[in-house]
Design a protein around this motif. Sequence first.
Motif, short mmCIF file in Angstrom:
data_model
loop_
_atom_site.label_atom_id
_atom_site.label_comp_id
_atom_site.label_asym_id
_atom_site.label_seq_id
_atom_site.Cartn_x
_atom_site.Cartn_y
_atom_site.Cartn_z
N MET A 486 0.86 -1.17 0.04
CA MET A 486 -0.23 -0.01 0.01
C MET A 486 0.94 1.00 0.03
SD MET A 486 -3.39 -0.62 2.36
CE MET A 486 -4.77 -1.86 1.81
N MET A 487 0.51 2.35 -0.70
CA MET A 487 1.00 3.82 -0.60
C MET A 487 -0.21 4.54 -0.93
SD MET A 487 2.71 3.53 -4.43
CE MET A 487 4.26 4.50 -3.60
N THR A 488 0.20 5.76 -0.41
CA THR A 488 -1.10 6.75 -0.51
C THR A 488 -1.09 7.25 -2.38
OG1 THR A 488 0.59 8.73 -0.55
CG2 THR A 488 -0.42 7.85 1.52
N ILE A 489 -2.07 7.67 -2.59
CA ILE A 489 -2.51 8.08 -3.86
C ILE A 489 -1.66 9.11 -4.61
CG2 ILE A 489 -4.26 8.80 -5.49
CD1 ILE A 489 -6.36 7.50 -3.90
N ARG A 490 -1.20 10.28 -3.80
CA ARG A 490 -0.49 11.38 -4.03
C ARG A 490 0.83 10.68 -4.38
NH1 ARG A 490 -1.65 16.48 -4.23
NH2 ARG A 490 -0.31 17.86 -4.46
N GLU A 491 1.52 10.04 -3.34
CA GLU A 491 3.08 9.45 -3.58
C GLU A 491 3.14 8.60 -5.11
OE1 GLU A 491 6.34 6.77 -1.22
OE2 GLU A 491 4.38 6.98 -0.57
N ALA A 492 1.90 7.84 -5.21
CA ALA A 492 1.98 7.09 -6.13
C ALA A 492 2.02 7.82 -7.62
CB ALA A 492 0.75 5.94 -6.44
N ALA A 493 0.98 8.88 -7.51
CA ALA A 493 1.07 9.72 -8.89
C ALA A 493 2.02 10.67 -8.96
CB ALA A 493 -0.26 10.46 -8.61
N ALA A 494 2.87 11.07 -7.82
CA ALA A 494 3.90 11.70 -8.03
C ALA A 494 5.19 10.96 -8.58
CB ALA A 494 4.32 12.33 -6.60
N LEU A 495 5.30 9.69 -8.19
CA LEU A 495 6.19 8.87 -8.72
C LEU A 495 6.04 8.73 -10.12
CD1 LEU A 495 6.89 6.46 -5.75
CD2 LEU A 495 8.40 8.38 -6.48
N VAL A 496 4.81 8.32 -10.70
CA VAL A 496 4.56 8.16 -12.10
C VAL A 496 5.21 9.64 -12.90
CG1 VAL A 496 2.64 8.22 -13.76
CG2 VAL A 496 2.63 6.64 -11.87
N LEU A 497 4.79 10.78 -12.26
CA LEU A 497 5.27 11.64 -12.96
C LEU A 497 6.77 11.92 -13.19
CD1 LEU A 497 2.67 14.64 -11.87
CD2 LEU A 497 2.97 13.18 -14.08
N ILE A 498 7.55 11.38 -11.99
CA ILE A 498 8.97 11.60 -11.85
C ILE A 498 9.67 10.49 -12.98
CG2 ILE A 498 10.86 10.64 -10.36
CD1 ILE A 498 9.88 13.33 -9.69
N SER A 499 8.69 9.60 -13.24
CA SER A 499 9.36 8.65 -14.48
C SER A 499 9.33 9.22 -15.84
CB SER A 499 8.25 7.52 -14.61
OG SER A 499 6.96 8.00 -15.27
N LEU A 500 8.75 10.39 -15.91
CA LEU A 500 9.13 11.54 -17.01
C LEU A 500 10.72 11.65 -17.29
CD1 LEU A 500 6.26 13.92 -17.05
CD2 LEU A 500 6.25 12.05 -18.57
N VAL A 501 11.59 11.70 -16.23
CA VAL A 501 12.85 12.05 -16.29
C VAL A 501 13.80 10.97 -15.78
CG1 VAL A 501 12.48 14.46 -15.94
CG2 VAL A 501 12.80 12.94 -13.93
N THR A 502 13.24 9.65 -15.65
CA THR A 502 14.12 8.61 -15.15
C THR A 502 13.90 7.47 -15.99
OG1 THR A 502 12.31 7.72 -13.70
CG2 THR A 502 13.92 9.32 -12.59
N SER A 503 12.97 7.36 -16.93
CA SER A 503 12.45 6.07 -17.82
C SER A 503 13.05 6.15 -18.89
CB SER A 503 11.03 5.94 -17.66
OG SER A 503 10.62 5.91 -16.36
#
Length: 641
Positions: A486-503
């Motif tokens: 489990m994780m918070t919605i905000r943390e999950a969404a923020a990390l998805v956006l971070i993938s724009l620069v790490t993926s």
Amino acid sequence: MIMAAMSRRISRLVRGSVRYAPLFIAEVAVFWLILWAVDSSGYGSPTAGLFVEWAPITSLIMVTLAMGAGEARFHLYRRVWSVAGLNDAFAIGLAVVEASLLITIANLLFPDGYRPLRLLAPVVAAPAVVIGVGLLRLLPRLLSSPTRPTGNRLLVVIADAAGYGTVKALLQQPNAEWSPIAIVTLGVANAGQTLLGVPVLGTSANLRRWIRESEAQGVAFVPGRSADRHVLRKLYAVCLAAQLPVFIIPAPDAWIPRFSASRLRQLSADDLVGRDERNIDLEVCAGEVRNRTVLVTGAAGSIGSELCRLLATMGPRRLVLADMNESGLFELAEELRLTSSVDLRECLVSIVEHDQLLAVFVDERPEIVFHAAAYKHVPMLEAHPVQAVLTNVTGTWNTLRCAHAAGAARFILISTDKATSRHSVMGCTKRLCEQIVLAYRGPMECWAVRFGNVVGSRGSVVPLFERQIEGGGPVTITHRDVTRYMMTIREAAALVLISLVTSKPGHLYMLDMGEPIKIYDLANDLIRARGLRPDVDIKIVITGLRPGERLTEDLLAADEGWRPTDHPSIREVISPSAAKEEDLAWIVERVERLAREGKSDELVRALKTAVQSRVEVVDEPDRPGGTPDRAGRRARETDGA
């Protein structure tokens, strides 16, 4: 017209006199009596003269005019004294000082022997007048302070000095059921000091002792920016072990929209399982979004809506919200328009309908696409495999092809840990979606991000538990040993956006979900956090696993491993070689045909065959300069039957 205006002015003057005159008369009387008492005490040289008998009346007129000037200058008559504060007290003092100076100047204008007051009488009387007028003005504030309830004693734990302001606001605007009786700090304590009569006991290291000594009936936490969630969870556990209800007190500025609501928020699952958001600085990826057109499918869903909220803060040229949920889409768009100035486009469209979806992509020409639309409830999709395939598989295929046709630059699939569970319909559809995205070989950059459950999302057990507890129970759990990431919605969404620069294109990623949470323990903690006893006040009923569900879930399949990326919370998944795009096209066409023909049994068999694999595991040394793949193993995939 002139007569009407004069009539209105006279009417306002009469109403103002009736409203303000009694208190002003009392104020002048207090001022004059103190001043005359000081003057009559014989302080300084006598000023009696020929017209000494007129001194009292003259001094009264001077006080009235001077105090009227002070009242008008500092607007004492406009203030609401039942909620007076430090600023109002200063205004009283300044008004009295001004009035005293005016009286002194007026007194000096009289010739020697004719002065109504001794020279220094106004100056000497000023401190006593401030006290007298202050008591008169602040009396409504003192009388309006309600007596604190004694039935519910609340121990308040603050993270830092800023928490004192929140406690003060709570004391001045008290809760009807709970009253702070002591304060404990996470950091350096001001032990022995008090805040509006409430003592500061010490630090949270001795929380058990303070709970016992203060005889607290509940504990409230005032989180601060410096608060460590790991430390807070330990303190929550202390309170839950003491079987006390636990609350969160938000900052006072969060109270403004909810004047009638309680200032105390009950402890939620976010508080219990939420983790510190480690270095999730969205500024690093804001440049990838700024001045670009971004489209989000499933925008009205839990993850999709949070993605949109975060994207709206990054300055996109246009944000396109695509969903078939009309009400959810409308509410999200209205929310975003209130909080941001981004150009929004709502698209009421189903991803299953290729032609309609293509029209949206052609019209909007998105440069970045986040594909979050999907059906996700495991037991329901077991019973409805046709809808699962059409929405998840066909919908993803359509969205990817439409993004390609519209010239999108990036395509990000939101996946799930269920994709590793290839025995359920939902898991198989999401795994096939991952393969579709990873097999793409066109000019568009595509990748997938996989994560587990998010707290509070639609269909999550947490909102269900909270509703069941509020209704008096029972709380239903499928199995005592069920665990979930489990994780918070905000943390999950923020990390998805971070993938724009790490993926990187053509890669699969997963989020660091931490340790799995035991759902039975979470339910018990939520019950105890409300001051109730599990299986006594609220029954817990074990219902058994539903179709497609498992006791535990994995972020990696048996034939997968992982290695770190540039961000500590994002990991690259190492999977066997991706399927060919033309093979997947044939598979998607076949399962879609079976779904539209309604052949559910044959569809499920074809779906599971498409994603199943037999895995041969051989030893392999650790990768140099990286972490090993699942304890240094290497998986070889062969086609499943």
